[in-house]
Design an enzyme around this catalytic site. Structure first.
Site, short mmCIF file in Angstrom:
data_model
loop_
_atom_site.label_atom_id
_atom_site.label_comp_id
_atom_site.label_asym_id
_atom_site.label_seq_id
_atom_site.Cartn_x
_atom_site.Cartn_y
_atom_site.Cartn_z
N GLU A 128 9.65 1.74 10.60
CA GLU A 128 10.70 2.69 10.22
C GLU A 128 10.05 4.06 10.26
O GLU A 128 9.26 4.40 9.38
CB GLU A 128 11.21 2.39 8.79
CG GLU A 128 11.82 1.01 8.63
CD GLU A 128 13.15 0.83 9.32
OE1 GLU A 128 13.72 1.83 9.78
OE2 GLU A 128 13.62 -0.31 9.42
N CYS A 168 13.78 10.96 6.19
CA CYS A 168 13.75 10.59 7.61
C CYS A 168 15.10 10.85 8.27
O CYS A 168 15.18 11.13 9.45
CB CYS A 168 13.36 9.13 7.75
SG CYS A 168 14.44 8.04 6.79
N GLU A 194 9.70 16.87 14.45
CA GLU A 194 10.24 16.65 13.10
C GLU A 194 9.59 17.67 12.16
O GLU A 194 8.37 17.79 12.11
CB GLU A 194 9.89 15.23 12.65
CG GLU A 194 10.46 14.87 11.29
CD GLU A 194 10.05 13.47 10.80
OE1 GLU A 194 8.86 13.11 10.96
OE2 GLU A 194 10.90 12.76 10.25
N LYS A 224 0.86 -1.18 0.00
CA LYS A 224 0.00 0.00 0.00
C LYS A 224 0.90 1.24 0.00
O LYS A 224 1.45 1.62 1.04
CB LYS A 224 -0.93 0.01 1.22
CG LYS A 224 -2.09 0.95 1.03
CD LYS A 224 -2.45 1.77 2.23
CE LYS A 224 -1.50 2.83 2.57
NZ LYS A 224 -1.33 3.93 1.58
P1 NAD Z 1 2.66 8.84 6.92
O1 NAD Z 1 2.80 8.25 8.27
O2 NAD Z 1 1.70 9.93 6.72
O3 NAD Z 1 2.28 7.71 5.86
C1 NAD Z 1 3.07 6.54 5.70
C2 NAD Z 1 2.19 5.46 5.14
O4 NAD Z 1 1.26 5.06 6.14
C3 NAD Z 1 1.37 5.89 3.94
O5 NAD Z 1 1.29 4.82 3.01
C4 NAD Z 1 0.02 6.17 4.56
O6 NAD Z 1 -1.04 6.07 3.64
C5 NAD Z 1 -0.05 5.08 5.59
N1 NAD Z 1 -1.00 5.30 6.66
C6 NAD Z 1 -1.51 6.47 7.11
N2 NAD Z 1 -2.37 6.25 8.12
C7 NAD Z 1 -2.38 4.92 8.32
C8 NAD Z 1 -3.08 4.06 9.22
N3 NAD Z 1 -3.92 4.54 10.12
N4 NAD Z 1 -2.85 2.74 9.15
C9 NAD Z 1 -1.98 2.25 8.26
N5 NAD Z 1 -1.32 3.00 7.37
C10 NAD Z 1 -1.51 4.32 7.40
O7 NAD Z 1 4.14 9.25 6.47
P2 NAD Z 1 4.56 10.02 5.14
O8 NAD Z 1 4.11 11.43 5.29
O9 NAD Z 1 4.16 9.25 3.94
O10 NAD Z 1 6.15 9.93 5.23
C11 NAD Z 1 6.92 10.82 5.96
C12 NAD Z 1 7.27 10.24 7.31
O11 NAD Z 1 7.91 9.00 7.14
C13 NAD Z 1 8.24 11.10 8.09
O12 NAD Z 1 7.90 11.10 9.44
C14 NAD Z 1 9.56 10.41 7.88
O13 NAD Z 1 10.54 10.67 8.84
C15 NAD Z 1 9.13 8.99 7.87
N6 NAD Z 1 10.11 8.17 7.16
C16 NAD Z 1 10.83 7.27 7.88
C17 NAD Z 1 11.81 6.50 7.25
C18 NAD Z 1 12.63 5.49 8.00
O14 NAD Z 1 13.18 4.59 7.37
N7 NAD Z 1 12.74 5.57 9.31
C19 NAD Z 1 12.03 6.68 5.88
C20 NAD Z 1 11.26 7.62 5.19
C21 NAD Z 1 10.29 8.34 5.84
#
Ligand code: NAD
Length: 479
Positions: A247, A281, A375, A172
């Site tokens: 992550e 991230c 963040e 997803k």
């Molecule tokens: P997000 O948490 O908004 O979304 C991530 C994913 O989760 C998306 O596919 C989203 O649709 C899904 N999602 C949202 N609500 C959900 C729920 N209730 N249940 C299940 N899935 C759900 O994050 P984003 O805005 O897409 O990405 C940015 C964030 O990701 C930042 O905080 C960044 O630091 C983090 N990030 C972490 C890493 C790592 O490896 N640690 C790498 C890249 C990004």
């Protein structure tokens, strides 16, 4: 204008409800594509397809799985421009960023293919009457949830290792990057992956995510996203006692000690803080500098940052492209205004046009400001002056996150003190915060997540270990 369907059980299908949603180009603000908007019914269809395919895929020899993965890597290499176009126009990535992401992804798929042929067990030689060993079996059906910022490589960390280790997957992708997720489905279909082994569903994360995780056929969840999302996913998965990797976000420090080569430290910092407009991230947003060099370092960094080229991400000269959404621009600006309003010094930036936020550097930030602990996920970094490496360590660890850290010093003793003391999943000495290697453990501690991705770490997460014994002679029993 293309309308994209989802991939379920080897078929390209509309959402059951017939709904679609808009996918916006963050630079132009125009519609990039229309995409099927899946819901719980589609999650159910995808889980059914993945579940049905799991036995046969688990029984497929590792070498055959590796051949398909290697074919996918080759196809990605030859379709580089096609993938780059999506990453630029859907995700706002600059040319340099997306080409780097594609190369990294090719390497990751090839590494996963090889690692799938090295799923190792152990033998224990404690009891001469039995053969005692561990075997690893695929978890079953993996739910992979990926973010929009590095949507290709971060989806592939999950998808490639799940496939390589004999699992089936439902991917997803984020709602801001659905097309790249669907292109991954197409890539593996072209590489000859059997129907149902990889399914891709698009739509709202909360609706699809909950339905996929709650489904009894899901046996493992791998998510990359914000910490708040990860916490929700973990609670959901824990309610059904399902294993997961998380992550999540970061608030990453670079520590620059007084003996550092200032020019190198400035360049490392600028790269780590502003690559992909700080939407990584691992982005460094707390630059912790020892007092004797803070003035010279700050002047040089502010000078470099003020001249970073901002603009159209499709131009090879651009370093800072658009931030993903208007909401994200608002959040970044709120952090900067809040800091300046509470007394921070704005050294450069702090303004925006549309979704182009100027690279911003602050000094004199305090824990009372949002930017100190939260963040930002944008092109904003802050300089914090410290008296020595001990204070640097205390400041660096004063966060709920623990993803990546950089340390710039020539002093080996201080480098080791910081390397061992920093609460982070990844520490890079004489480098910034941004690095990844397909073989090495990627991930964080504290609020940055649980578990690691990459190499044998992914193999271990994606497989279940079993202790298996065979008696060589009859066991002595009390009756
Ligand atoms: P997000 O948490 O908004 O979304 C991530 C994913 O989760 C998306 O596919 C989203 O649709 C899904 N999602 C949202 N609500 C959900 C729920 N209730 N249940 C299940 N899935 C759900 O994050 P984003 O805005 O897409 O990405 C940015 C964030 O990701 C930042 O905080 C960044 O630091 C983090 N990030 C972490 C890493 C790592 O490896 N640690 C790498 C890249 C990004």
């Amino acid at each position: 204008m293309k309308i994209y369907q989802m991939l379920i059980g080897g078929q390209w299908v509309d959402a059951t409800s017939g709904s679609i949603f808009d996918d916006i180009n963050p630079y132009t603000g125009e519609l990039y594509a229309k995409v099927a908007k899946g819901d719980a019914q589609d999650a159910d269809r995808a889980m059914a397809a993945a579940f049905a395919a799991r036995r046969e895929w688990a029984a497929t020899p590792a070498i055959a799985r590796a051949q398909i993965l290697n074919k996918a890597a080759q196809l990605l290499e030859t379709s580089r421009q096609e993938f780059a176009d999506v990453l630029i126009h859907e995700g706002g990535g600059t040319v340099g960023k997306v080409m780097f992401e594609i190369s990294q992804t090719v390497d990751l798929i090839e590494t996963a293919a090889a690692d799938g042929k090295r799923i190792l067990g152990e033998t224990f030689h404690n009891d001469p009457t039995k053969l005692s060993m561990t075997v690893r079996r695929p978890r079953g059906t993996v739910v992979a949830i990926s973010p929009w910022n590095f949507p290709l490589v971060l989806s592939i960390y999950k998808v490639a290792y799940a496939i390589a280790t004999g699992n089936t997957v439902v991917l997803k992708p984020a709602s801001e990057s659905p097309v790249i997720g669907l292109k991954i489905g197409e890539l593996f279909e072209r590489a000859g992956l059997p129907a149902g082994v990889l399914n891709v569903v698009t739509g709202p994360g909360s609706v699809l995510g909950d339905a996929l995780i709650d489904d009894d056929r899901c046996s493992f969840v791998a998510i990359t996203g914000e910490t708040v999302t990860g916490r929700h996913v973990a609670q959901r998965a824990a309610a059904k006692l399902k294993p997961y990797t998380l992550e999540l976000g970061g608030k990453n420090p670079i520590i620059v000690l007084a003996d550092a080569d200032i020019e190198y430290a400035v360049k490392s910092t600028a790269f780590s803080a502003y690559l992909h407009q700080g939407e990584i991230c691992m982005s460094a947003d707390r630059i912790i500098v020892e007092k004797p060099i803070v003035e010279a370092f700050t002047e040089a960094l502010a000078g470099l940052v003020a001249h970073l080229p901002v603009g159209d991400p499709s131009l090879p000269t651009t370093f800072i492209g658009p931030v993903i959404s208007d909401n994200q621009v608002k959040k970044i600006d709120d952090h900067v205004k809040d800091a300046v309003g509470k007394g921070a010094t704005l050294l450069t930036g702090g303004t925006y046009e549309g979704r182009l936020y100027k690279p911003t550097l602050l000094a004199n930030i305090t824990p009372a400001m949002k930017i100190y602990y939260e963040e930002t996920f944008g092109p904003v970094a802050s300089i914090i002056s410290v008296k020595d490496e001990k204070e640097a360590l205390a400041v660096a660890n004063d966060t709920t996150y623990g993803l990546s850290a950089g340390v710039i010093t020539k002093d080996l003793e201080k480098a080791l003190f910081l390397g061992e003391g920093l609460q982070a999943g990844m520490v890079h000495v004489n480098d910034g915060t941004i690095d990844a290697d397909a073989c090495c453990p990627f991930g964080g501690c504290k609020g940055s997540g649980i578990g690691r991705e990459g190499g044998r770490y992914s193999v271990e997460e994606m497989t279940e270990v079993k202790w298996l014994t065979i008696q060589k002679t009859k066991r002595l029993l009390p009756f």
